[in-house]
Design a protein around this motif. Structure first.
Motif, PDB file in Angstrom:
ATOM      1  N   GLY A  68      -9.652  -4.529   4.341  1.00 16.29           N
ATOM      2  CA  GLY A  68      -9.347  -3.296   5.063  1.00 16.29           C
ATOM      3  C   GLY A  68      -7.854  -3.021   5.108  1.00 16.29           C
ATOM      4  O   GLY A  68      -7.409  -1.892   4.877  1.00 16.29           O
ATOM      5  N   LEU A  69      -7.066  -4.056   5.406  1.00 17.51           N
ATOM      6  CA  LEU A  69      -5.615  -3.878   5.413  1.00 17.51           C
ATOM      7  C   LEU A  69      -5.105  -3.537   4.009  1.00 17.51           C
ATOM      8  O   LEU A  69      -4.188  -2.718   3.854  1.00 17.51           O
ATOM      9  CB  LEU A  69      -4.916  -5.138   5.925  1.00 17.51           C
ATOM     10  CG  LEU A  69      -5.109  -5.500   7.399  1.00 17.51           C
ATOM     11  CD1 LEU A  69      -4.194  -6.661   7.773  1.00 17.51           C
ATOM     12  CD2 LEU A  69      -4.838  -4.326   8.309  1.00 17.51           C
ATOM     13  N   GLY A  70      -5.706  -4.148   2.999  1.00 12.28           N
ATOM     14  CA  GLY A  70      -5.318  -3.822   1.628  1.00 12.28           C
ATOM     15  C   GLY A  70      -5.603  -2.373   1.295  1.00 12.28           C
ATOM     16  O   GLY A  70      -4.799  -1.701   0.638  1.00 12.28           O
ATOM     17  N   GLU A 128       5.173  -0.646   5.818  1.00 16.01           N
ATOM     18  CA  GLU A 128       4.589   0.323   6.751  1.00 16.01           C
ATOM     19  C   GLU A 128       3.244  -0.167   7.271  1.00 16.01           C
ATOM     20  O   GLU A 128       2.966  -0.106   8.479  1.00 16.01           O
ATOM     21  CB  GLU A 128       4.428   1.675   6.062  1.00 16.01           C
ATOM     22  CG  GLU A 128       3.863   2.754   6.977  1.00 16.01           C
ATOM     23  CD  GLU A 128       3.799   4.117   6.314  1.00 16.01           C
ATOM     24  OE1 GLU A 128       2.890   4.896   6.666  1.00 16.01           O
ATOM     25  OE2 GLU A 128       4.645   4.413   5.437  1.00 16.01           O
ATOM     26  N   MET A 129       2.412  -0.675   6.356  1.00 16.95           N
ATOM     27  CA  MET A 129       1.093  -1.142   6.759  1.00 16.95           C
ATOM     28  C   MET A 129       1.175  -2.364   7.662  1.00 16.95           C
ATOM     29  O   MET A 129       0.582  -2.399   8.760  1.00 16.95           O
ATOM     30  CB  MET A 129       0.241  -1.449   5.522  1.00 16.95           C
ATOM     31  CG  MET A 129      -1.191  -1.902   5.850  1.00 16.95           C
ATOM     32  SD  MET A 129      -1.355  -3.666   6.241  1.00 16.95           S
ATOM     33  CE  MET A 129      -1.094  -4.412   4.633  1.00 16.95           C
ATOM     34  N   PHE A 130       1.912  -3.388   7.224  1.00 20.36           N
ATOM     35  CA  PHE A 130       1.984  -4.615   8.008  1.00 20.36           C
ATOM     36  C   PHE A 130       2.690  -4.396   9.345  1.00 20.36           C
ATOM     37  O   PHE A 130       2.275  -4.957  10.367  1.00 20.36           O
ATOM     38  CB  PHE A 130       2.686  -5.722   7.223  1.00 20.36           C
ATOM     39  CG  PHE A 130       1.792  -6.483   6.295  1.00 20.36           C
ATOM     40  CD1 PHE A 130       0.577  -7.014   6.730  1.00 20.36           C
ATOM     41  CD2 PHE A 130       2.168  -6.692   4.971  1.00 20.36           C
ATOM     42  CE1 PHE A 130      -0.248  -7.718   5.877  1.00 20.36           C
ATOM     43  CE2 PHE A 130       1.352  -7.408   4.109  1.00 20.36           C
ATOM     44  CZ  PHE A 130       0.140  -7.918   4.553  1.00 20.36           C
ATOM     45  N   ILE A 189      -1.357   4.305   1.582  1.00 18.81           N
ATOM     46  CA  ILE A 189       0.066   4.631   1.766  1.00 18.81           C
ATOM     47  C   ILE A 189       0.753   4.750   0.412  1.00 18.81           C
ATOM     48  O   ILE A 189       1.541   5.686   0.174  1.00 18.81           O
ATOM     49  CB  ILE A 189       0.753   3.560   2.632  1.00 18.81           C
ATOM     50  CG1 ILE A 189       0.135   3.522   4.030  1.00 18.81           C
ATOM     51  CG2 ILE A 189       2.256   3.825   2.733  1.00 18.81           C
ATOM     52  CD1 ILE A 189       0.567   2.329   4.870  1.00 18.81           C
ATOM     53  N   VAL A 190       0.454   3.830  -0.521  1.00 12.02           N
ATOM     54  CA  VAL A 190       1.048   3.885  -1.865  1.00 12.02           C
ATOM     55  C   VAL A 190       0.691   5.195  -2.556  1.00 12.02           C
ATOM     56  O   VAL A 190       1.565   5.867  -3.131  1.00 12.02           O
ATOM     57  CB  VAL A 190       0.575   2.690  -2.719  1.00 12.02           C
ATOM     58  CG1 VAL A 190       0.825   2.956  -4.197  1.00 12.02           C
ATOM     59  CG2 VAL A 190       1.297   1.429  -2.312  1.00 12.02           C
ATOM     60  N   PRO A 204       8.849  -7.855  12.444  1.00 16.34           N
ATOM     61  CA  PRO A 204       8.448  -6.969  11.339  1.00 16.34           C
ATOM     62  C   PRO A 204       8.364  -7.692   9.998  1.00 16.34           C
ATOM     63  O   PRO A 204       8.905  -8.779   9.813  1.00 16.34           O
ATOM     64  CB  PRO A 204       9.550  -5.908  11.321  1.00 16.34           C
ATOM     65  CG  PRO A 204      10.734  -6.583  11.911  1.00 16.34           C
ATOM     66  CD  PRO A 204      10.200  -7.535  12.952  1.00 16.34           C
ATOM     67  N   PHE A 205       7.689  -7.056   9.077  1.00 15.73           N
ATOM     68  CA  PHE A 205       7.594  -7.494   7.686  1.00 15.73           C
ATOM     69  C   PHE A 205       8.928  -7.240   7.009  1.00 15.73           C
ATOM     70  O   PHE A 205       9.507  -6.157   7.128  1.00 15.73           O
ATOM     71  CB  PHE A 205       6.479  -6.706   6.991  1.00 15.73           C
ATOM     72  CG  PHE A 205       6.303  -6.982   5.524  1.00 15.73           C
ATOM     73  CD1 PHE A 205       5.490  -8.016   5.093  1.00 15.73           C
ATOM     74  CD2 PHE A 205       6.919  -6.183   4.562  1.00 15.73           C
ATOM     75  CE1 PHE A 205       5.297  -8.262   3.729  1.00 15.73           C
ATOM     76  CE2 PHE A 205       6.736  -6.417   3.207  1.00 15.73           C
ATOM     77  CZ  PHE A 205       5.926  -7.455   2.790  1.00 15.73           C
TER      78      PHE A 205
END
Length: 247
Positions: free
Chosen positions: A98-100, A32-34, A106-107, A51-52
């Protein structure tokens, strides 16, 4: 009874995918994040969105690694360079950290919404290890390890917890380096040869092999038995309960 060599006096368990059914949650959160980030980047550059892959990309680049390492590793695979940032970066920051942080939000949302389920075979096995008098540690790159164990009802089954918070505090390199597992063995007052490692991630199996542990058990939840063996697993099983019958 436990399927372990006689010299093993303690067990070091990974969390996500070994003890709890949270590996799929993490894979979905990474995706979802990537995907959100990559989609926006593709639109800005007017290029195709790729997509991832929640199986292949997850296994190859992020599974078992500290969050920043996984983020950086996957971005590098796509030729994307971002500023490193710091652990204090908010989820809105377009940095590695930031992405982490975005993925972690989300987790946590997914865990609070859906709860955490422990594998029945793992619960049986860890209780049997406890009843046999062997020392027990959880070794996870997750900074949410304590909350996940509590949500799964497993927090009282372990003597030691080496997680992402401890690793950051003690400056321990993440898997595939063996340092967190070595710290777990040390905290249990065991030599590596006296401990067994239980891992489902390729990076984690590699860490166990590199640390010279008495046994490295690969837990195959997604059909990657050959890859687990190639990365250093001595034994590959689909569920920890299989070890009750292993000789």
């Amino acid at each position: 009874m436990l399927g372990l060599p006689d010299e093993v006096r303690g067990c070091l368990f990974d969390l996500d995918g070994v003890l709890t059914r949270t590996a799929t949650i993490h894979a979905a959160a990474w995706k979802e994040m990537f995907d959100d980030y990559l989609r926006g980047r593709a639109e800005q550059a007017d290029v195709a969105f790729l997509p991832f892959d929640a199986v292949q990309d997850y296994d190859a680049y992020v599974d078992g690694k500290p969050r920043a390492d996984g983020t950086r590793s996957f971005l590098e695979s796509r030729g994307v360079e971002l500023p490193e940032g710091t652990a204090a970066d908010p989820p809105e920051a377009d940095t590695v950290y930031g992405l982490g942080a975005r993925k972690n939000e989300i987790v946590l949302r997914m865990i609070h919404r859906d709860g955490v389920e422990a594998y029945i075979g793992s619960m049986r096995y860890v209780r049997a290890v406890r009843d046999a008098g062997l020392a027990r540690a959880v070794v996870s790159s997750s900074t949410n390890c304590r909350d996940v164990l509590a949500a799964a009802g497993m927090q009282d089954l372990f003597d030691v917890r080496i997680d992402g918070i401890v690793a950051e505090r003690d400056h321990l390199p993440g898997k595939p380096a063996p340092d967190t597992y070595l710290a777990g063995a040390s905290a249990l007052e065991l030599e590596p040869a006296e401990a067994a490692v239980f891992e489902d991630a390729l990076a984690g199996v590699e860490a166990g092999h590199a640390g010279g542990f008495g046994l490295v058990v690969g837990v195959d939840r997604v059909g990657q038995a050959d890859a687990l063996r190639a990365h250093g697993a001595d034994v590959v099983i689909a569920d920890l309960a299989e070890l009750f019958d292993h000789r």
